[in-house]
Scaffold this motif. Structure first.
Motif, short mmCIF file in Angstrom:
data_model
loop_
_atom_site.label_atom_id
_atom_site.label_comp_id
_atom_site.label_asym_id
_atom_site.label_seq_id
_atom_site.Cartn_x
_atom_site.Cartn_y
_atom_site.Cartn_z
N PHE A 49 0.84 -1.20 0.00
CA PHE A 49 0.00 0.00 0.00
C PHE A 49 0.88 1.24 0.00
CE2 PHE A 49 -2.28 -3.35 2.30
CZ PHE A 49 -3.37 -3.49 1.46
N ALA A 50 0.71 2.08 -1.01
CA ALA A 50 1.55 3.28 -1.15
C ALA A 50 1.22 4.34 -0.11
CB ALA A 50 1.37 3.87 -2.55
N SER A 51 0.02 4.29 0.45
CA SER A 51 -0.39 5.31 1.41
C SER A 51 -1.47 4.75 2.33
CB SER A 51 -0.97 6.52 0.66
OG SER A 51 -2.19 6.15 0.02
N ARG A 52 -1.75 5.51 3.39
CA ARG A 52 -2.82 5.13 4.31
C ARG A 52 -4.16 5.12 3.56
NH1 ARG A 52 -1.46 7.90 8.52
NH2 ARG A 52 -2.26 9.85 7.75
N GLU A 53 -4.34 6.06 2.65
CA GLU A 53 -5.59 6.09 1.86
C GLU A 53 -5.74 4.84 1.00
OE1 GLU A 53 -8.32 8.10 2.04
OE2 GLU A 53 -7.27 8.90 3.78
N ALA A 54 -4.63 4.35 0.43
CA ALA A 54 -4.68 3.12 -0.37
C ALA A 54 -5.06 1.93 0.51
CB ALA A 54 -3.35 2.87 -1.06
N LEU A 55 -4.50 1.89 1.71
CA LEU A 55 -4.85 0.83 2.66
C LEU A 55 -6.32 0.95 3.05
CD1 LEU A 55 -4.35 -1.49 4.63
CD2 LEU A 55 -3.39 0.18 6.22
N LEU A 56 -6.77 2.15 3.34
CA LEU A 56 -8.16 2.37 3.72
C LEU A 56 -9.10 1.96 2.59
CD1 LEU A 56 -10.00 3.34 5.97
CD2 LEU A 56 -9.77 5.66 5.07
N SER A 57 -8.73 2.26 1.37
CA SER A 57 -9.53 1.85 0.22
C SER A 57 -9.64 0.32 0.15
CB SER A 57 -8.92 2.40 -1.07
OG SER A 57 -9.69 1.99 -2.18
N ALA A 58 -8.54 -0.37 0.39
CA ALA A 58 -8.55 -1.84 0.39
C ALA A 58 -9.41 -2.38 1.52
CB ALA A 58 -7.13 -2.38 0.49
N VAL A 59 -9.38 -1.72 2.68
CA VAL A 59 -10.22 -2.12 3.81
C VAL A 59 -11.70 -1.96 3.42
CG1 VAL A 59 -10.96 -1.45 6.13
CG2 VAL A 59 -8.52 -1.70 5.62
N PHE A 60 -12.04 -0.83 2.80
CA PHE A 60 -13.43 -0.62 2.37
C PHE A 60 -13.86 -1.67 1.36
CE2 PHE A 60 -12.83 3.98 3.63
CZ PHE A 60 -13.67 3.90 4.72
N GLN A 61 -12.98 -2.00 0.42
CA GLN A 61 -13.32 -3.02 -0.57
C GLN A 61 -13.56 -4.37 0.11
OE1 GLN A 61 -14.19 -2.39 -3.66
NE2 GLN A 61 -13.68 -0.24 -3.37
N ALA A 62 -12.72 -4.70 1.09
CA ALA A 62 -12.88 -5.97 1.81
C ALA A 62 -14.22 -5.98 2.56
CB ALA A 62 -11.72 -6.18 2.78
N LYS A 63 -14.57 -4.85 3.17
CA LYS A 63 -15.85 -4.76 3.88
C LYS A 63 -17.02 -4.91 2.90
CE LYS A 63 -18.56 -2.10 7.15
NZ LYS A 63 -18.55 -1.03 8.15
N LEU A 64 -16.92 -4.23 1.77
CA LEU A 64 -17.98 -4.33 0.77
C LEU A 64 -18.09 -5.74 0.21
CD1 LEU A 64 -17.40 -0.94 -1.08
CD2 LEU A 64 -19.42 -1.55 0.28
N ASP A 65 -16.96 -6.41 -0.01
CA ASP A 65 -16.97 -7.80 -0.47
C ASP A 65 -17.68 -8.70 0.54
OD1 ASP A 65 -15.49 -7.03 -2.71
OD2 ASP A 65 -13.59 -7.84 -1.95
N SER A 66 -17.33 -8.52 1.82
CA SER A 66 -17.94 -9.34 2.87
C SER A 66 -19.44 -9.08 2.97
CB SER A 66 -17.26 -9.05 4.21
OG SER A 66 -15.92 -9.44 4.18
N ALA A 67 -19.83 -7.82 2.91
CA ALA A 67 -21.26 -7.47 2.99
C ALA A 67 -22.03 -8.04 1.80
CB ALA A 67 -21.43 -5.96 3.08
N GLU A 68 -21.42 -7.98 0.63
CA GLU A 68 -22.08 -8.51 -0.56
C GLU A 68 -22.31 -10.02 -0.43
OE1 GLU A 68 -21.15 -8.40 -5.29
OE2 GLU A 68 -20.82 -6.60 -4.11
N GLN A 69 -21.34 -10.71 0.12
CA GLN A 69 -21.49 -12.15 0.33
C GLN A 69 -22.64 -12.43 1.30
OE1 GLN A 69 -17.89 -14.19 1.45
NE2 GLN A 69 -18.97 -16.10 1.84
N VAL A 70 -22.73 -11.65 2.36
CA VAL A 70 -23.81 -11.82 3.33
C VAL A 70 -25.16 -11.60 2.65
CG1 VAL A 70 -24.90 -10.82 5.39
CG2 VAL A 70 -22.44 -11.28 5.37
N LEU A 71 -25.27 -10.54 1.86
CA LEU A 71 -26.53 -10.26 1.17
C LEU A 71 -26.91 -11.40 0.23
CD1 LEU A 71 -25.96 -6.49 0.38
CD2 LEU A 71 -27.68 -7.44 1.94
N ASP A 72 -25.94 -11.94 -0.48
CA ASP A 72 -26.20 -13.06 -1.39
C ASP A 72 -26.68 -14.29 -0.61
OD1 ASP A 72 -25.40 -11.48 -3.53
OD2 ASP A 72 -23.42 -12.42 -3.72
N GLU A 73 -25.98 -14.60 0.48
CA GLU A 73 -26.30 -15.80 1.25
C GLU A 73 -27.62 -15.68 2.02
OE1 GLU A 73 -22.76 -16.52 3.55
OE2 GLU A 73 -21.65 -17.23 1.78
N ALA A 74 -28.04 -14.47 2.33
CA ALA A 74 -29.30 -14.27 3.05
C ALA A 74 -30.51 -14.58 2.16
CB ALA A 74 -29.39 -12.85 3.59
#
Length: 184
Positions: A49-74
């Protein structure tokens, strides 16, 4: 896309989870502090990660990925409303705990993440409207109000009662939403 070595994948996961936790507490957390919390050296974090913002963006993507999986499985559109609601809450409470960052912060900076979050929100809105339409919530219940209540209950279960197991949280949120706004 090349396959990531197992140790590199573990390190990435540790960095993302540590980043989510620490950045939720303090958005100014240093990359060195995140590296230390993840149990890796700072160069490992900076290489990925080149910056804290790049890391934060990856964290948001991981959260969105996880939430999407929950929505699909529900199975919000197919399963009976009480079952889908329980599945959703049981899945989203651990996601909220694991990725405690507020995605609204990222929405102003990342239009792709914003679009994903809006799509996920629209799926939940449609589910709540379905609950009203099918009579699981009192006639005349404002779907926006019911959605706000659902979000508040999930947030409370996830963060104000961190020791509560996800199935118990799902039981409580489902009973509270369907009992409090329900037809009973």
């Amino acid at each position: 896309m090349p396959v990531m070595r197992a140790d590199a994948a573990r390190n990435l996961t540790a960095v993302l989870r540590a980043g989510a936790r620490l950045l939720a507490e303090d958005p100014g957390t240093s990359m060195a502090a995140i590296a230390a919390a993840a149990g890796v050296d700072r160069t490992t974090v900076h290489r990925r990660f080149a910056s804290r913002e790049a890391l934060l963006s990856a964290v948001f993507q991981a959260k969105l990925d996880s939430a999407e999986q929950v929505l699909d499985e529900a199975r919000l559109t197919e399963a009976p409303v009480p079952v889908a609601l329980h599945r959703y809450v049981e899945g989203i409470v651990p996601v909220s705990r694991q990725w405690p960052v507020d995605t609204r912060r990222m929405m102003q900076k990342d239009p792709v993440a914003s679009a994903r979050r809006e799509e996920q929100s629209a799926r939940l809105d449609a589910f709540v409207r379905r609950a009203v339409d099918e009579g699981h919530l009192r006639a005349g219940t404002d779907p926006q109000w019911a959605r706000a209540v659902l979000d508040g209950l999930v947030d409370a279960a996830a963060h104000q009662f961190p020791g509560m197991e996800a199935p118990q949280a799902a039981d409580l949120v489902t009973a509270t939403l369907l009992g409090g706004l329900g037809t009973a």
